[in-house]
Motif scaffolding. Structure first.
Motif, PDB file in Angstrom:
ATOM      1  N   ARG A 116       0.184  -8.144  -3.451  1.00  0.00           N
ATOM      2  CA  ARG A 116       1.639  -8.156  -2.965  1.00  0.00           C
ATOM      3  C   ARG A 116       1.818  -6.796  -2.641  1.00  0.00           C
ATOM      4  NH1 ARG A 116       6.273  -7.406  -6.158  1.00  0.00           N
ATOM      5  NH2 ARG A 116       5.254  -6.995  -7.930  1.00  0.00           N
ATOM      6  N   LYS A 118      -0.231  -4.681  -1.563  1.00  0.00           N
ATOM      7  CA  LYS A 118      -0.791  -4.224  -0.340  1.00  0.00           C
ATOM      8  C   LYS A 118       0.165  -4.664   0.703  1.00  0.00           C
ATOM      9  CE  LYS A 118      -5.205  -5.001   0.392  1.00  0.00           C
ATOM     10  NZ  LYS A 118      -6.396  -5.857   0.403  1.00  0.00           N
ATOM     11  N   GLU A 119       0.989  -6.019   0.713  1.00  0.00           N
ATOM     12  CA  GLU A 119       1.730  -6.469   1.630  1.00  0.00           C
ATOM     13  C   GLU A 119       2.946  -5.446   1.825  1.00  0.00           C
ATOM     14  OE1 GLU A 119       1.340  -8.920   3.828  1.00  0.00           O
ATOM     15  OE2 GLU A 119      -0.483  -9.718   3.169  1.00  0.00           O
ATOM     16  N   GLN A 120       3.632  -5.040   0.882  1.00  0.00           N
ATOM     17  CA  GLN A 120       4.556  -4.062   0.598  1.00  0.00           C
ATOM     18  C   GLN A 120       4.398  -2.702   1.300  1.00  0.00           C
ATOM     19  OE1 GLN A 120       5.536  -3.678  -3.439  1.00  0.00           O
ATOM     20  NE2 GLN A 120       6.707  -5.819  -3.646  1.00  0.00           N
ATOM     21  N   TYR A 123       4.384  -3.652   4.998  1.00  0.00           N
ATOM     22  CA  TYR A 123       5.529  -3.560   5.549  1.00  0.00           C
ATOM     23  C   TYR A 123       6.286  -2.279   5.741  1.00  0.00           C
ATOM     24  CZ  TYR A 123       5.411  -8.594   4.551  1.00  0.00           C
ATOM     25  OH  TYR A 123       4.897  -9.891   4.461  1.00  0.00           O
ATOM     26  N   GLU A 617      -6.046  -5.566   8.500  1.00  0.00           N
ATOM     27  CA  GLU A 617      -5.705  -5.066   6.956  1.00  0.00           C
ATOM     28  C   GLU A 617      -6.737  -5.334   6.091  1.00  0.00           C
ATOM     29  OE1 GLU A 617      -2.111  -6.888   6.051  1.00  0.00           O
ATOM     30  OE2 GLU A 617      -0.717  -5.779   7.573  1.00  0.00           O
TER      31      GLU A 617
END
Length: 706
Positions: A116, A118-120, A123, A617
């Protein structure tokens, strides 16, 4: 590292699991202790009896007394004691299951938190790139005079805010990785990357069914119930202890003028101590355990209700956001034009034999056949230490000197016995001459020959004792000739090698069997790995493996397995394997962390060409056909590369069509379409309103759309 790899490593190295497993083993040993019977007691007494000056005095002489006593265990008390131990084992086993469940939950929570974060970060970086593009466009407008400098100041502030958001997201990602390392219970690589996704949505059962499942199978409740049963069994044990423990007693006494024989039974009378206190304590412990079990049940039900409500709320939030997100174009889809369609190849994954590489943690150890634990066979005090850690020694070299009174006492006893032997031999020789002269009888000669045999046996025994204390035959011969005591004893190296540990200092007292020095031949070491049980089927003697050491980057050692354990470690569920490591230059050092890589057994599986894989990514993706000339980028889990092909672990089936060649160009086309869509949306918002953008807080200039 995938979630499965992390869970396997945590199950092997977690200190909490190892502690619970040790408690289970201790409980098993307690059962054996509870089953053991009490040992009998034997007494022997002796003394001298003298006659008093009375009319009828006793007979003087030796007085002897023998006595044996055996406690007889009460069957009810023994059964209760064993039952308490068995229930303790059952409780510890449930505790181990609960700890294992907790470790798995913590690893999963930390793993998904890293994903999570890493996704942030992604973004936040996308937002920084978008704001940076707008900043460049505002700067151009300011330079051309279309905008005032205030707009550029706002743009700079938004870039700084976006950059701070990126830094904050990266800090949170670092913290999440630190938490994952902590719950793993083992050191991980510095820049390790968890691999995987969030998976599909989970459909929960009803709250009532979940409550029934928790009450029926949760290890914490099972442990609490087992502890409650154990306290009940302990009450029974305390009550059983109220019964007097009988002891059978037998005695035989021998006096100079008579002998006595007695048999008896010792039975303690429970007049004052009726174990009312211990029984009351055990009963109170029952009440406490029952209350703790009820409290644990309430806590689990409350936690379940809270988690269930939170999941329902989150699920509803996702459901509300799904229609809004579905209305937007899918950034992972791409429509292939006819010109690009001719430069790509489409097909399905192939089923073939796969040989993958398995990498397991290992460590460098000393070769046990080249290791010597050197001590002293005699007790004494260290007077000199001649070598220290890191020094190279040869076989027979003196490592330390000690002063031993025990050695000098044995030498003194040997010299005395040797002198008596020589004196006895001379006396026997004279007796033979006297017998020949008929001066004495043969009985006297036999007596003196018996003395020679006795002294010779004593000398032989003392000579063997001196050899056991470390004296050579040459030193013993010198002792016979010179009759000079030497209490200084050398501790010598039994092998040639390097001193890797020293455990003595000057003035220290050492005992036989103690360890003074640890010497190892470091020219050859062992590389030892604990291979998970699921990968152990491919191990055999002589199998080729490759070893690497993180502390020695760029060095790979190829070798073969010299040992594969025939059993599985029941605690870690691993199989020990090792290879011999040549270390003539001293490059490798014991206790270095390393890794061992080997090929798995061939198995059937799907493969796809390396040209079909797109890295996004730090994850593997492929383009899957979802319509006519339409493809969607999908994350897949792949294994190692063999012959320019990648083995498929998860993410694509054998029937799905994918892009086999040209995926790189197709991904560039997808990114170009995504960038055009973002810029078009920004230009549209700039034309429709002169108000600042609600996302970044600056006006989007309508005149710079390209």
């Amino acid at each position: 590292m995938t979630r499965r790899t992390l869970l396997s490593s945590a199950g092997t190295n977690s200190p909490a699991l190892q502690q619970s497993a040790a408690m289970v083993e201790r409980a098993r040993a307690s059962i054996q202790t509870a089953r053991t019977y009490t040992n009998p007691t034997f007494e022997f007494r002796a003394g001298h009896q003298t006659a008093r000056p009375i009319a009828t005095p006793g007979v003087p002489g030796l007085l002897q007394q023998y006595a044996v006593e055996q406690p007889i265990e009460i069957p009810a008390e023994r059964r209760a004691r064993i039952r308490v131990a068995r229930l303790d084992l059952k409780g510890n086993e449930h505790q181990l299951a609960g700890v294992r469940l907790s470790v798995v939950a913590e690893v999963k929570r930390a793993f998904y938190n890293v994903l999570r974060r890493k996704e942030q970060v992604g973004y936040a970086k996308d937002n920084l790139a978008l704001v940076g593009d707008l900043q460049r466009r505002v700067r151009v407008e300011v330079q051309t005079g279309e905008k005032g400098k205030l707009e550029l100041t706002r743009a700079d502030a938004e870039v700084a805010r976006a950059r701070a958001a990126v830094n904050s997201a990266e800090v949170e990602l670092t913290n999440a990785r630190s938490v994952l390392k902590a719950v793993m219970g083992t050191p991980l690589e510095e820049n390790f990357e968890p691999q995987g996704g969030f998976g599909s949505q989970v459909q929960l059962a009803s709250l009532k069914e979940l409550r029934q499942q928790v009450l029926a199978s949760h290890p914490a409740l099972a442990e609490a119930n087992a502890r409650t049963s154990q306290t009940h069994a302990n009450v029974e044990h305390e009550r059983a202890l109220r019964l007097p423990q009988t002891r059978f007693y037998g005695e035989y006494e021998r006096q100079p003028d008579l002998s006595l024989f007695r048999l008896g039974v010792n039975v303690p009378l429970p007049l004052w101590d009726k174990r009312e206190g211990p029984i009351a304590e055990a009963t109170a412990e029952v009440n406490r355990a029952e209350a703790a079990a009820r409290q644990r049940k309430l806590q689990l039900m409350a936690a379940l209700d809270r988690a269930y409500d939170e999941y329902q709320i989150r699920d509803q939030q996702v459901a509300k956001e799904m229609p809004a997100s579905s209305a937007k174009p899918d950034p992972l889809k791409v429509q292939v034009p006819a010109a690009l369609l001719q430069s790509i190849s489409i097909g399905t994954p192939q089923l073939q034999d796969i040989v993958t590489e398995q990498k397991v943690a290992a460590r460098v150890e000393t070769d046990a056949s080249r290791l010597a634990r050197i001590g002293s066979p005699v007790d004494g005090r260290i007077t000199e230490v001649r070598v220290f850690e890191g020094q190279t020694v040869v076989k027979g070299q003196v490592l330390a000197m000690l002063h031993s009174n025990a050695l000098s006492d044995t030498q003194f006893a040997f010299i005395k016995a040797f002198s008596r032997e020589k004196l006895a031999e001379q006396a026997a020789a004279r007796a033979r001459l006297l017998v020949q002269s008929d001066v004495i009888g043969t009985a006297e000669l036999q007596k003196r020959e018996a003395e020679v045999l006795q002294t010779s046996t004593e000398v032989a025994a003392l000579r063997a004792q001196l050899r056991g204390l470390g004296m050579s035959d040459q030193s013993i011969y010198q002792l016979e000739k010179q009759r000079k005591l030497n209490s200084d004893y050398p501790i010598v190296a039994s092998i040639s090698g390097t001193v890797i540990e020293r455990k003595v200092t000057v003035g220290q007292v050492v005992q036989p069997g103690g360890e003074a020095f640890l010497v190892a031949d470091l020219s050859s070491l062992w590389l030892v790995a604990d291979v998970p049980e699921e990968h152990s089927a491919s191990l055999y003697l002589g199998k080729t493996v490759v070893a690497t050491v993180p502390a020695l980057p760029g060095i790979k050692v190829k070798g073969s397995l010299s040992f594969v354990s025939p059993v599985v470690d029941p605690q870690t569920r691993t199989v020990r394997a090792r290879m011999n490591l040549v270390n003539a230059q001293g490059t490798f050092k014991p206790d270095m962390l390393a890794s061992m890589t080997f090929e798995s057994r061939p198995h059937k599986g799907l493969t796809l060409p390396a040209t079909a894989v797109v890295r996004e990514e730090s994850k593997d993706h492929v383009f899957v056909e979802v319509g006519t000339n339409e493809f969607r980028l999908r994350e897949v889990e792949l294994d190692g590369e063999v012959a320019n092909r990648r083995a498929v672990v998860n993410g694509v089936s054998a029937q799905e069509k994918i892009v086999l060649d040209g995926a790189f160009h197709l991904n560039n086309k997808r990114k170009q379409d995504q960038l055009r869509g973002v810029l078009s949306a920004q230009s549209h918002r700039g034309r429709s309103s002169s108000a600042p953008d609600h996302c970044c807080g600056i006006s989007d200039p309508a005149g710079l759309r390209h």
